[in-house]
Every structure is written in C-alpha cells, then in structure tokens.
Design a protein around this motif. Structure first.
Motif, PDB file in Angstrom:
ATOM      1  N   TYR A 196       0.842  -1.198   0.000  1.00  0.00           N
ATOM      2  CA  TYR A 196       0.000   0.000   0.000  1.00  0.00           C
ATOM      3  C   TYR A 196       0.881   1.253   0.000  1.00  0.00           C
ATOM      4  O   TYR A 196       1.929   1.269   0.644  1.00  0.00           O
ATOM      5  CB  TYR A 196      -0.919   0.012   1.229  1.00  0.00           C
ATOM      6  N   PRO A 197       0.488   2.329  -0.687  1.00  0.00           N
ATOM      7  CA  PRO A 197       1.310   3.553  -0.737  1.00  0.00           C
ATOM      8  C   PRO A 197       1.210   4.376   0.544  1.00  0.00           C
ATOM      9  O   PRO A 197       0.660   5.481   0.568  1.00  0.00           O
ATOM     10  CB  PRO A 197       0.730   4.312  -1.941  1.00  0.00           C
ATOM     11  N   GLU A 231       2.105   8.172   0.908  1.00  0.00           N
ATOM     12  CA  GLU A 231       1.213   9.262   0.498  1.00  0.00           C
ATOM     13  C   GLU A 231       0.437   9.840   1.680  1.00  0.00           C
ATOM     14  O   GLU A 231      -0.134  10.928   1.575  1.00  0.00           O
ATOM     15  CB  GLU A 231       0.240   8.744  -0.566  1.00  0.00           C
TER      16      GLU A 231
END
Length: 398
Positions: A248-249, A252
């Motif tokens: 998962y990013p 960000e």
C-alpha cells in the motif's frame, strides 16, 4: 529419515516419480485403459490391482514420493499449519509432548509418559502415547530412530521452541476443535442465521457471546488466539512485509494518524511505522488483548507512534483519523493457485464456524459499501504481487 542432502533428495524423488509414472502409464496403455481424470463420470478407483505387481508397486511409490516431495517443498512450518486439525496433534499439544521430548537425542515411550505426568500432572499410558505419536510420525511430526524411541525432527521441534507455531496448533486443536465438531449442528439449529452468536462456538461451549467476546473471558485462550493470528500473518503469502508494508502507498499519508481496528497487539502497525516514520498508529482491540505482555510488545522507541488502546470495533468509533486499517477482518476470495485456494476455503469454513460470516467476492464488497451508506465511495481493490491478501480501498465522502 533420509540422510541424503535435501536438494539431492528432491532430485531423486523427481526422477523416481518420472520413472514410476512411465511404468504405470505404459501398463495402462498396453491394457487399453485410461487413468481417471477426476471428472464426475470417471472411474472411482485407480484401475490397477495388487495382482499387477509391477505397476501396483509403481503406483505406491508415486503416492509416497509425491507426498514427500510436496512436504519438502512446502517446508516444516507450512506443513505444521496444514496438519493442525488432527487428533494426534491435539494430543501433542494437550499433553505438552513436544516440550517433554529432549531437543537432541531420543527418549523411550515409557520414559516420555512418565515425564509428561511429572511436567503436566496428566497421565497417559505408554501404549496410547505410542499409538498417537506413530500416527503423527506418518505426517513427519517426530520420528522413531530406533524401535520404542521418540526423537524430534524439525516440525515437532517447532512445537517445542516456537511460541507462535505452538499457539496456532493449540488454538486450532484445543480451542476450535470442539467448535468445528459443532459447526454443522449450528447450521441445522439456526438455518437462516447470520448472527455472530449462533455458531459452532456457541454450541460447543454452551454460551451466548459472539466469538471475539468469548475468547476474552480466558487469558490463556486470548493469548493463544493473538499469537495464532501473528503466526498466520507470517505464513507464505500473508507476510506483513509483502502484504501490508510494501503493498500500500503509505508514503502518500504524510504525518497521518491511522487507526488499526482489531489490530491485536500492534505487530502490523509496528512494522508499518518502522518503514514509514511519519505515520502514527492507534491500535484498537478489546480489553483481553491488553495484558501487560501485550502492552510491552511495542518497542520503547516506537511507543510515541504506536498506541495500544481498548475499543470494540462494533461500537461507535471515538478516534477521528486520516485512515482506518482493517486486516484479517474483511474476507475476500480471488483466483489463485491450488494451495492458495485451499487456504482461502479453509478460512471460509473457519469464519462460518466462529462468526457465522463468509468470504465475499469483489462485487459483494462494492454492494456492501453502497448498502451500508451511499456516502462510501468504493475506490479500488488490488492484490500485491507477493501476497495472498487483497487491499480493498474505500473513502468516506460526507
């Protein structure tokens, strides 16, 4: 046990499987018979009898060699997880047999029975011990290096030395075994129910609480559950690094607070903040998960960024945050290999047994968010490359 190096043993098994398969297929072809294909109208039994001595022996060797090659390729830890439903393994956990067998050398069945009584206060006759352990040995748990002697191999040693593996086996065989025995009775008693307190767990333990409330009543059971979940999270395809940290990013979410709902002792949150130091996690779980050991499990250096709190996720959420993580809470099947599919279907049965819930397809999740509240916006779902688990992402748009 074979003294041949594992790589060489795999090569020999592969060659043996090739050679014996040719013997078998040549025999069938000469007789004008086909092997069964597992389709609905095919043969119920393999068309070779003991009278056909050479092909019958080849078939036996194929079965034995493919099983051994399967077990080597799977590895002791994964094999132990797959075996954790059996009677002999239940006895090994209940009588703490693995801990009573010396880590090196061997012990007689009589000596082992006496040692078990001394260590646990539980008596078991040597001949019953022999029956159970010899059954376990057919699945490569313990070995009998000499007649009447018991010794460890890797899989049984894990039960003696690895707390997570031991907890997983204990939870499945000791705590959930009675529930599985009553799962069908629960379906019969409450045929149209989706209530979380109308399950095999409720019948087995004659109580009316939902599963997660019930396990908190006993500190030992709660700890076994916690470690079993952690063990599952470290298995192939469900590792935290591949499934959650890299999948998962997180970068960000700059300077964000994430609520890890039903986050157990926080080991997932700890792994994430170690990789993404600008995040802060609030880990929520029920009171039974907040023992002194649990609170001490967060490294001192991370305690300002990983906070363990008490909260039942069925109650109103008290924390306003940028993101909310549910892991091993929502369940979704997907197209995968046979081994992955088997694991998913096993989890589906577990969910039916303990919480009266189920796995959901992707379209089911879209519909569920829409039915729950139209202000939920379903974003996407994806499966990280090295993971068996999926991410399902939705946003709340008030």
């Amino acid at each position: 046990m074979s003294s041949v190096a594992p790589i060489e043993r795999m090569a020999r098994l592969s060659a043996l499987i090739t050679d014996t398969t040719k013997i078998l297929t040549d025999f069938l072809a000469a007789k004008g018979i086909d092997a069964h294909s597992l389709s609905v109208d095919d043969l119920a039994d393999f068309p070779v009898s003991p009278v056909d001595s050479k092909p019958f022996k080849a078939r036996t060797e194929i079965i034995e060699a493919t099983r051994e090659l399967h077990d080597i390729a799977l590895g002791p830890r994964e094999s132990l997880r797959a075996l954790a439903w059996g009677l002999s393994l239940q006895a090994i956990w209940e009588f703490k047999i693995a801990e009573a067998v010396p880590t090196s050398g061997s012990i007689t069945f009589d000596e082992l029975a006496a040692k078990i009584r001394e260590r646990t206060g539980k008596g078991i006759l040597p001949f019953k011990l022999r029956i159970l352990l010899r059954h376990a040995m057919t699945s490569r748990v313990f070995c009998e290096p000499q007649k009447g002697q018991v010794a460890h191999i890797q899989m049984s040693r894990l039960l003696a030395t690895n707390p997570k593996s031991k907890a997983r086996v204990g939870f499945l065989t000791g705590d959930l075994f009675p529930a599985f025995a009553n799962a069908v009775n629960a379906v019969k008693r409450w045929p149209g129910s989706q209530e979380s307190n109308e399950t095999g767990v409720n019948i087995a333990y004659d109580q009316s609480l939902p599963f997660y409330n019930f396990i908190q009543l006993d500190e030992g059971r709660a700890m076994r559950y916690s470690r079993a979940i952690e063990s599952h999270g470290s298995s192939e395809g469900t590792e935290i690094s591949h499934g959650v940290v890299d999948g998962y990013p997180w970068g960000e979410l700059v300077d964000a607070t994430v609520v890890d709902m039903g986050g157990n002792m926080g080991y997932v949150s700890v792994a994430i903040v170690q990789a993404f130091p600008k995040l802060k996690f609030v880990v929520q779980d029920t009171e039974g998960m907040r023992s002194a050991d649990a609170l001490a499990s967060v490294p001192q250096s991370l305690q300002n960024r990983v906070e363990l709190t008490i909260h039942d996720f069925f109650d109103a959420q008290p924390v306003v945050a940028e993101a909310y993580l549910f892991r091993h809470v929502f369940h979704k099947p997907g197209k995968s290999s046979y081994l992955s599919e088997r694991t998913i279907r096993m989890l589906d049965v577990v969910m039916l047994t303990v919480t009266n819930s189920r796995e959901r397809e992707l379209d089911d999740w879209r519909d569920l968010f829409r039915i729950a509240d139209p202000r939920y916006k379903f974003m996407r779902a994806w499966k990280p490359t090295k993971s068996q688990l999926w991410f399902i992402e939705a946003e709340w748009d008030p």
